[in-house]
Structure formats: structure tokens, C-alpha cells
Design a protein around this motif. Structure first.
Motif, short mmCIF file in Angstrom:
data_model
loop_
_atom_site.label_atom_id
_atom_site.label_comp_id
_atom_site.label_asym_id
_atom_site.label_seq_id
_atom_site.Cartn_x
_atom_site.Cartn_y
_atom_site.Cartn_z
N ALA A 32 0.74 -1.00 -0.12
CA ALA A 32 -0.19 0.04 -0.04
C ALA A 32 0.92 1.25 0.10
O ALA A 32 0.76 2.37 -0.83
N LEU A 33 1.98 1.17 0.82
CA LEU A 33 2.68 2.37 1.05
C LEU A 33 3.50 2.64 -0.56
O LEU A 33 3.80 3.80 -1.09
N MET A 34 4.03 1.36 -1.22
CA MET A 34 4.77 1.52 -2.20
C MET A 34 3.77 2.00 -3.52
O MET A 34 4.20 2.67 -4.46
N ALA A 35 2.42 2.14 -3.45
CA ALA A 35 1.50 2.51 -4.31
C ALA A 35 1.26 4.05 -4.40
O ALA A 35 1.23 4.69 -5.32
N ALA A 59 12.78 3.40 -1.10
CA ALA A 59 12.81 3.10 0.17
C ALA A 59 11.63 1.69 0.35
O ALA A 59 11.64 0.74 1.03
N GLY A 60 10.47 1.94 -0.27
CA GLY A 60 9.65 0.89 -0.21
C GLY A 60 10.17 -0.45 -0.91
O GLY A 60 9.86 -1.56 -0.28
N GLU A 61 10.62 -0.09 -1.95
CA GLU A 61 11.58 -1.46 -2.79
C GLU A 61 12.37 -2.15 -1.73
O GLU A 61 12.49 -3.16 -1.66
N GLN A 62 13.16 -1.27 -0.99
CA GLN A 62 14.17 -1.65 -0.06
C GLN A 62 13.37 -2.41 1.14
O GLN A 62 13.97 -3.58 1.55
N LEU A 63 12.46 -1.90 1.69
CA LEU A 63 11.71 -2.48 2.87
C LEU A 63 11.15 -3.68 2.37
O LEU A 63 11.25 -4.80 3.11
N LEU A 64 10.59 -3.93 1.12
CA LEU A 64 10.02 -5.08 0.86
C LEU A 64 11.13 -6.15 0.54
O LEU A 64 10.97 -7.16 0.83
N SER A 65 12.30 -5.59 -0.04
CA SER A 65 13.40 -6.71 -0.03
C SER A 65 13.73 -7.33 1.13
O SER A 65 14.10 -8.43 1.26
#
Length: 118
Positions: A32-35, A59-65
Motif C-alpha cells: 500500500a505504501l509503495m502505491a 525505500a518501499g522497494e528496499q523495505l519489501l526486499s
């Protein structure tokens, strides 16, 4: 000794279930935050927001990673993940890491640069 091994194994399984469940629970709000940055990017009329939106997206991509890595570790411990080695773009990975840190380092007046000549 056998009882201690069973107890240790049960503890490891409980930890893996916990990490797996927690990681899955993190993924929904992260998506949701990445959207949000994607929506901002589509609707932003101010070019000066571009860097902030891209930093948020990164930052969202890194958190998801990180969450994915936690799931991978949990799977490795339980024997459900195959570990493979694959080539990856080291220079691009390093640039991404530096880009992610640029807002933080700039705020602290630290000049972070990557020498890509190597």
C-alpha cells in the motif's frame, strides 16, 4: 540430549512460523505504501517533488526486499528454500544503495559518492 534436540528443533520451527507470519503481515501495508509514490509520480505537477517521490519509491522497494529476505531466511532454516547463486549487477546494486542514502547523507551534509571506475 535427545530431548534437548527436540526442544531446540521445536523452538526453531516456532521462530520460523513467527518470522514467516510477521513477514507476510508486513507485505500488505508495504505494498500500500509503495502505491502512493506511484500515484504521486503520475499526478505530480511540480518537478521538485520527483526526487522525493523516487526516494520514497526506492525505500518501499528496499523495505519489501528486507521482508523477502526474512522470509527466505525462515525458509532456509526450515529447508523449504533452495539457495542458488546467480550473477547480479553489482555496480547497479551499489548505485541503488548510494541513491537510497543520498537524502539522509545530504541532510547531514555528507557527500556520498560511488567511484564506479573499479
Amino acid at each position: 540430549m535427545i530431548e534437548a534436540r527436540k526442544t531446540a528443533h521445536a523452538g526453531l520451527e516456532a521462530k520460523n512460523r513467527f518470522v514467516s507470519g510477521l513477514s507476510h503481515e508486513f507485505r500488505t501495508p508495504i505494498h500500500a505504501l509503495m502505491a502512493l509514490p506511484r500515484l504521486l509520480k503520475e499526478q505530480a505537477n511540480r518537478p521538485e517533488l520527483t526526487d522525493l517521490v523516487e526516494a520514497s519509491e526506492l525505500a518501499g522497494e528496499q523495505l519489501l526486499s528486507l521482508v523477502d529476505s526474512a522470509l527466505d531466511l525462515s525458509g532456509i532454516d526450515s529447508g523449504t528454500v533452495d539457495v542458488r547463486t546467480n550473477p547480479f549487477p553489482l555496480a547497479k546494486t551499489c548505485m541503488t544503495a548510494c541513491d537510497a542514502m543520498n537524502l539522509r547523507t545530504a541532510a547531514r551534509r555528507i557527500d556520498l559518492q560511488l567511484d564506479s571506475r573499479l
